[in-house]
Design a protein around this motif. Structure first.
Motif, PDB file in Angstrom:
ATOM      1  N   LEU A 289       0.839  -1.193   0.000  1.00  0.00           N
ATOM      2  CA  LEU A 289       0.000   0.000   0.000  1.00  0.00           C
ATOM      3  C   LEU A 289       0.880   1.250   0.000  1.00  0.00           C
ATOM      4  O   LEU A 289       0.682   2.177  -0.774  1.00  0.00           O
ATOM      5  N   LEU A 290       1.882   1.229   0.874  1.00  0.00           N
ATOM      6  CA  LEU A 290       2.799   2.360   0.984  1.00  0.00           C
ATOM      7  C   LEU A 290       3.455   2.642  -0.365  1.00  0.00           C
ATOM      8  O   LEU A 290       3.544   3.779  -0.821  1.00  0.00           O
ATOM      9  N   LEU A 291       3.875   1.552  -1.027  1.00  0.00           N
ATOM     10  CA  LEU A 291       4.535   1.689  -2.324  1.00  0.00           C
ATOM     11  C   LEU A 291       3.603   2.366  -3.320  1.00  0.00           C
ATOM     12  O   LEU A 291       3.971   3.327  -4.014  1.00  0.00           O
ATOM     13  N   VAL A 292       2.356   1.875  -3.354  1.00  0.00           N
ATOM     14  CA  VAL A 292       1.384   2.428  -4.290  1.00  0.00           C
ATOM     15  C   VAL A 292       1.149   3.912  -3.995  1.00  0.00           C
ATOM     16  O   VAL A 292       1.149   4.748  -4.906  1.00  0.00           O
ATOM     17  N   VAL A 293       1.006   4.223  -2.708  1.00  0.00           N
ATOM     18  CA  VAL A 293       0.770   5.620  -2.329  1.00  0.00           C
ATOM     19  C   VAL A 293       1.945   6.499  -2.763  1.00  0.00           C
ATOM     20  O   VAL A 293       1.761   7.563  -3.354  1.00  0.00           O
ATOM     21  N   LEU A 294       3.167   6.011  -2.513  1.00  0.00           N
ATOM     22  CA  LEU A 294       4.346   6.799  -2.877  1.00  0.00           C
ATOM     23  C   LEU A 294       4.399   7.043  -4.385  1.00  0.00           C
ATOM     24  O   LEU A 294       4.662   8.151  -4.839  1.00  0.00           O
ATOM     25  N   LEU A 295       4.136   5.966  -5.139  1.00  0.00           N
ATOM     26  CA  LEU A 295       4.186   6.105  -6.594  1.00  0.00           C
ATOM     27  C   LEU A 295       3.121   7.085  -7.071  1.00  0.00           C
ATOM     28  O   LEU A 295       3.369   7.910  -7.954  1.00  0.00           O
ATOM     29  N   ALA A 296       1.924   6.982  -6.467  1.00  0.00           N
ATOM     30  CA  ALA A 296       0.835   7.885  -6.859  1.00  0.00           C
ATOM     31  C   ALA A 296       1.217   9.332  -6.559  1.00  0.00           C
ATOM     32  O   ALA A 296       1.017  10.225  -7.385  1.00  0.00           O
ATOM     33  N   LEU A 297       1.821   9.540  -5.392  1.00  0.00           N
ATOM     34  CA  LEU A 297       2.247  10.894  -5.033  1.00  0.00           C
ATOM     35  C   LEU A 297       3.261  11.436  -6.033  1.00  0.00           C
ATOM     36  O   LEU A 297       3.195  12.578  -6.476  1.00  0.00           O
ATOM     37  N   TRP A 298       4.202  10.573  -6.379  1.00  0.00           N
ATOM     38  CA  TRP A 298       5.254  10.947  -7.325  1.00  0.00           C
ATOM     39  C   TRP A 298       4.629  11.323  -8.676  1.00  0.00           C
ATOM     40  O   TRP A 298       4.926  12.379  -9.245  1.00  0.00           O
ATOM     41  N   GLU A 299       3.719  10.448  -9.152  1.00  0.00           N
ATOM     42  CA  GLU A 299       3.065  10.717 -10.440  1.00  0.00           C
ATOM     43  C   GLU A 299       2.316  12.048 -10.372  1.00  0.00           C
ATOM     44  O   GLU A 299       2.451  12.901 -11.249  1.00  0.00           O
ATOM     45  N   ALA A 300       1.556  12.207  -9.289  1.00  0.00           N
ATOM     46  CA  ALA A 300       0.764  13.434  -9.146  1.00  0.00           C
ATOM     47  C   ALA A 300       1.686  14.647  -9.069  1.00  0.00           C
ATOM     48  O   ALA A 300       1.455  15.662  -9.736  1.00  0.00           O
TER      49      ALA A 300
END
Ligand SMILES: Nc1ncnc2c1ncn2[C@@H]1O[C@H](COP(=O)(O)OP(=O)(O)OP(=O)(O)O)[C@@H](O)[C@H]1O
Ligand SMILES: Nc1ncnc2c1ncn2[C@@H]1O[C@H](COP(=O)(O)OP(=O)(O)OP(=O)(O)O)[C@@H](O)[C@H]1O
Ligand SMILES: Cc1ncc(C[n+]2csc(CCO)c2C)c(N)n1
Ligand SMILES: [Mg+2]
Ligand SMILES: [Mg+2]
Lengths: 247, 304, 245, 247, 245
Positions: free
Chosen positions: D8-19
């Motif tokens: 979950l953390l990984l997904v959140v981090l990637l989403a933040l990065w993309e955003a």
């Protein structure tokens, strides 16, 4: 006696190097003779050319070390106390370590700007890891009976950490510090390879650019001396802290 | 007096080669134009461009190869000043190796600074001129001390720049054969590049900067002795004024061309850049067709 | 209400068979209770259950009415002296106090008194590694007594002490427990010691409490016949045939 | 559960990065969005472009690790057993560590030739130190009673080392190994920056040269995965070796 | 020639005062010699001097005529069981053999016999941390006995054992020493134990040997009057007033 032996070894090594450089008539480009290095070193020191760079690197080293060791120690304690967190965060820590900082330097520059901050961040990032790993391992080495003792004495988690786990793990933590000190200097110098116009790292690149190998080696000598001083300081600190352990 | 801050991102540390950017304290070229100049270092032309793209700097001191690569990725960049119209790159071999021209490089081991450096790109240009490609030779990454492996026989030839060869000679390189890339494709070595947006928003400051740089370059051409002395103080590698002087002489030589003699320092040679861009495309270094006329902005230079 | 109470307590170390089984025992406030039994019968485990260091797998252990460990201040002497190598004897003894507050003059005085009582005054500034085995045990004992706990759990505290020191300390301990109303659970292998100290003596075998003897006041005198008789009864319960002279 | 939290953390981090990359309209040359990185990664993997480089780095990592850990462990043992030697040799070890390998790489190339050897030497040099320091510290942690026991049993120096000091120091030594593994990968990649035309490090530089930042990040992802795999392998080894310590 | 001989031996830990002073003592081959004395009087130090773990600062210690440690195979039981945490009980006991050779069937048989004799057979595959205190001591004892050494130096080996096990082991030890002619130097705090086991009993005080008693054969029977009398004499030499029933 030992000091004498050490000195003798140094003299022998330097003599061999000088003789080698002369015998093979090596170009200074390939391996400058120590005499040329010493001359360059002397010139740089006497003219004051080296001092601002030495200072810059020294400051970065100290700041980076302070930040990196602070975080490394803190993270080690945190992950040792919360093993669940360890499984989740460890991959990120490993990634932060294996990614070459040199490649990330451009990003650091974007985030932290040029000069001091970026280099300090790199230095901190590099010396963070050994301290963390060794803290993690050191804190886990407490014999279970002593943990029981502290439980019985109603010690809080904090007290158990500060007054039991920490003293027990100290030798291991200090080994981490010795590694961290050495890596921090490498970090500072490498950080300067890219993001700085001052410092011993910048000087190395400049010397390479003008193919002034004696100068480059002179700077490497400075780096080495700085490293030896930092390492020696760590040993002194260690001797003080570990005194009650060797009665 | 309020001065406008302007940051130049270079491909190098503040070295003697970029003396015109380092002498404001002494000579006041930029101050007198109302520009407060700062220099941020880099390790390669790519760094310089990245630093303007990330907003760390306003102007990039970079090579055309890096410019082409960035344009190819869709970045909106404009070249505003031709710092060195002459191609300063070369390929150096020991006399005894028997390499006399680019064709002799076939099958040889050739050193480059790094896989990201201009030495490699220019080597590719040179090979291309005689119908060779990188796969016909063995590329060896040597780092900045690239003449050491040449002397030791670990490479047969090494790609370098004129200043590199100069300091190499001073450090005892000895008799060598030099193939100058400029003989085959004389494209500019370095340009000032800005983002389109910067050009729009800060045109006036940029114009004053260009004027100031041109004055500084002219001063360096006219007073190489003085420039060498100042560089000894300002440049990180400038502790030897005699060497500084020789480096400055080379940079002075690279700063002028037939075109600059006619139109003044910094004049852009669109046709030459276009030729280079086309060759880069043939080499596969860039994918798109680049229209240099769209990229070059000549209106900052005096006389336009 | 009993001060310490085992209610059909059972315990097994994870992955091993039970080592304490169906133990029912209650200690009144101020009682000195001795526990004897063969090596490996579960004495230490029972003590740790009382302290709350082990959680019973069956039944429950109540300390002043609440499941152990409650808030009752207790002193524990481990079977092996568990001292901190990097602290001096003084600091080791002061540890319980220094974990609660900055040790004050009162704590220091209590520590000095204990050290003197235990014959350790000359060793106050040494580190544990510089002590003899018996000196280490005494340091651990001093530490357990420092805060005058309401409950003392002692695991063979005198095992490595000579007969003289041992008898002195037995008397001191008894006096102290009586005067302060301290409840004591005392593990020992020395039957004479158990009879001398205990208001009651329990015999443990294979994790079960097999017998509990009440020791009458006149059995407290070591050269009395009642003392010898009480010892004999305990020895018998332990399964020993031979009786001493 | 933990695995889920980590993911979950990984997904959140990637989403933040993309955003973040989108919101700030950062140039892909500075910080490419994860989508671009993934695309580049996929392309490189599918086309087989990455494989030879991954292999080259993997081989260097393993060889460098083997050599470096061998020497590091050996030196740790030697200096622990001969404290006199420690005072004499330690300065050289420190110097070998603080001198930036990157600066010496050109000379390494001259001394050891191009390609594998130079990179392996650098890798070994880098991962040598943490193992040495931790071995040194670990071997010194034996309680004196146990040393006395071994003396009484007539154990030879070798036996005392192998059967007492080593098992006692194992947790510390393994912490050193964890640091060494991570540093070795950095060493291999950085070594390839200069001395090699193959390997992930060379690829990073080539990507920088063509200003292909998504490709560079894709390679960094590969480096990270390699690092995670190596670290995980170390943890497994550790779990096996330390089994008798946690009964 | 005496098997073990202290010749006006003195010892001081570096930086501290003397803890052993002018000790003259010699043990004949096959003698069982017990050492009693108050805590901290130097018993352990004397044992370590005999083993050559400490070097005398004065005088000398001779083992079969050569300064200790010579080549004499000896078994030592430390005051605290010093087991290796990462080895099973079996491997801990086999350690002395495995340091000399690959343990063979004979070693394994000897180990199994000792474990059975000491009541540890069921615990052979456990790790030390999974044992009770007394089980750990017994493991350490088994290790000291494994190679049938000519000299046994035992530092309160039975201190944490219950009375039954203790008396059994006393008898076993005596039988073993007699049958093999093993010389034994045995430190204990239990005067009865000293008198029961010892051919002679030495009393140590403040690092000096104050008295040595020869124990006659008829004092060996625990419920005999001679036993009580011998005990009383030792107690007296130790400075104890009170005498037991
Ligand atoms: N490493 C040391 N450094 C300094 N002094 C020590 C050291 N070890 C022991 N001592 C001191 O030497 C004296 C004798 O110690 P030793 O261990 O021989 O006593 P002991 O007779 O075995 O006592 P116990 O019955 O308590 O085990 C003690 O006073 C002790 O404090
Ligand atoms: N951590 C453990 N894991 C598994 N079994 C254990 C553990 N600790 C103790 N035991 C076993 O539990 C039983 C009881 O142990 P305990 O320590 O309570 O005995 P004890 O009565 O105190 O013996 P001693 O008099 O020898 O100290 C023993 O058989 C022992 O082997
Ligand atoms: C006069 C001059 N000399 C050398 C370089 C160096 N250089 C050329 S291209 C490049 C990196 C390309 O990404 C570098 C470092 C230069 N720019 N200009
Ligand atoms: Mg017990
Ligand atoms: Mg002792």
């Amino acid at each position: 006696m030992k000091r004498a032996a050490g000195l003798l070894l140094l003299v022998v090594l330097l003599a061999l190097w000088e003789a080698g450089a002369r015998a093979f008539a090596l170009s200074a480009l390939v391996l400058p003779p120590p005499s040329a290095v010493v001359a360059s070193l002397w010139k740089g020191l006497a003219s004051g050319y080296f001092w601002p760079h030495l200072r810059a690197t020294g400051v970065e080293l100290l700041l980076g070390l302070a930040v990196g060791c602070g975080f490394g120690f803190g993270a080690g304690v945190l992950l040792a106390e919360l093993p669940a967190l360890r499984r989740i965060l460890m991959p990120y820590v490993v990634v932060s370590q294996v990614v070459p900082k040199l490649a990330l330097m451009p990003l650091f520059v974007v985030w932290f700007g040029f000069g001091l901050t970026s280099t300090v961040v790199i230095t901190a990032l590099i010396c963070f890891f050994p301290l963390m790993e060794n803290t993690l391992t050191g804190l886990a080495q407490v014999p279970p009976e002593r943990l029981e003792l502290f439980r019985l004495l109603g010690a809080s988690r904090r007290q158990t950490l500060l007054r039991l786990k920490l003293p027990t793990g100290l030798p291991s933590i200090l080994a981490g510090l010795r590694i961290a000190v050495v890596l921090a200097l490498v970090g500072a110098v490498v950080g300067e390879f890219i993001g700085a116009s001052q410092g011993l790292g910048a000087l190395i690149i400049a010397a390479q650019g003008s193919m002034d190998t004696p100068l480059m080696f002179a700077v490497l000598v400075l780096v080495s001396l700085l490293g030896l001083a930092a390492y020696q300081a760590t040993l002194l600190l260690e001797r003080r802290l570990l005194r009650p352990y060797q009665p | 007096q309020q001065r406008d801050r302007l940051v130049v991102a270079g491909w190098s540390k503040p070295i003697t080669e970029v003396t015109p950017l380092l002498v404001d304290e002494e000579k006041g070229f930029y101050r007198s134009q109302g520009v407060a100049l700062e220099y941020v270092p880099g390790a390669g032309g790519g760094d310089a461009i990245r630093n303007i793209l990330s907003g760390q700097a306003d102007v990039a001191f970079t090579d055309p190869g890096s410019l082409f690569a960035a344009l190819d990725k869709g970045e909106k960049l404009r070249a505003i000043y031709d710092i060195y119209p002459q191609n300063v790159f070369n390929v150096v071999s020991l006399k005894k190796s028997g390499i006399r021209g680019p064709a002799d490089l076939k099958g040889k081991r050739i050193g480059v600074y790094s896989l990201a450096s201009g030495t490699r790109q220019n080597l590719q240009l040179l090979l291309h001129q005689v119908g060779l490609t990188e796969s016909d030779v063995t590329i060896v990454v040597t780092g900045l001390l690239n003449f050491a492996p040449l002397l030791q026989g670990q490479v047969d030839a090494t790609a370098a720049t004129d200043t590199g060869l100069l300091v190499g000679r001073r450090r005892g390189l000895g008799e060598v054969e030099v193939i100058e890339v400029g003989q085959f494709l004389n494209v500019s070595s370095d340009l000032f590049v800005v983002r389109e947006e910067t050009l729009r928003a800060r045109k006036d400051v940029l114009r004053r900067f260009v004027r100031a740089y041109r004055d500084a370059a002219a001063w360096m051409l006219a007073q190489p002795q003085e420039a060498a002395t100042v560089a000894a103080r300002r440049a990180i590698d400038g502790s030897d004024p005699a060497l500084n002087l020789e480096v400055i002489r080379l940079r002075n030589a690279a700063s002028v061309s037939d075109l600059t003699k006619r139109q003044g320092l910094g004049a852009m040679d669109v046709a030459s850049l276009q030729r280079a861009a086309d060759v880069y495309r043939q080499l596969g270094l860039v994918k798109q067709r680049l229209d240099m006329a769209q990229v070059v902005a000549t209106d900052l230079l005096p006389g336009h | 209400m009993s001060f310490l109470r085992f209610e059909s307590v059972g315990f097994a170390y994870p992955g091993h068979g039970p080592v304490v089984q169906g133990v029912d025992l209650s200690l009144a406030t101020g009682e000195v209770h001795c526990l004897v039994g063969r090596s490996g019968c579960g004495k230490t485990s029972l003590l740790k259950l009382a302290a709350g260091l082990l959680a019973p797998t069956q039944g429950r252990v109540l300390l002043e009415g609440v499941p152990s460990p409650g808030g009752t201040p207790l002193g524990f002497v481990f079977q092996a002296p568990t001292l901190l190598d990097w602290l001096s004897v003084n600091d080791n003894v002061l540890l319980p106090a220094s974990l609660q507050r900055r040790p004050g003059a009162q704590d220091r005085a209590a520590c000095a008194a204990l050290l003197s009582q235990l014959g350790l005054t000359a060793y106050a500034d040494r580190y544990p590694r510089q002590l003899s085995g018996g000196q280490q045990s005494r340091t651990a004992l001093a530490r357990a007594l420092l805060l005058q706990p309401h409950l003392l759990l002692l695991d063979e505290p005198f095992a490595s002490l000579d007969a003289i020191t041992r008898e002195e300390l037995q008397r001191d301990l008894l006096r102290l427990a009586r005067s302060r109303g301290t409840t004591v659970l005392f593990v020992t292998h020395d039957i004479g010691e158990a009879v001398f100290l205990g208001d009651r003596v329990s015999v443990l075998a294979g994790g079960c409490l097999v017998r509990t003897f009440a020791i009458e006041g006149d059995a407290r005198v070591r050269d009395s016949g009642a003392f010898g008789a009480a010892c004999a009864r305990v020895r018998e319960a332990l399964g020993m045939q031979e009786v001493p002279a």
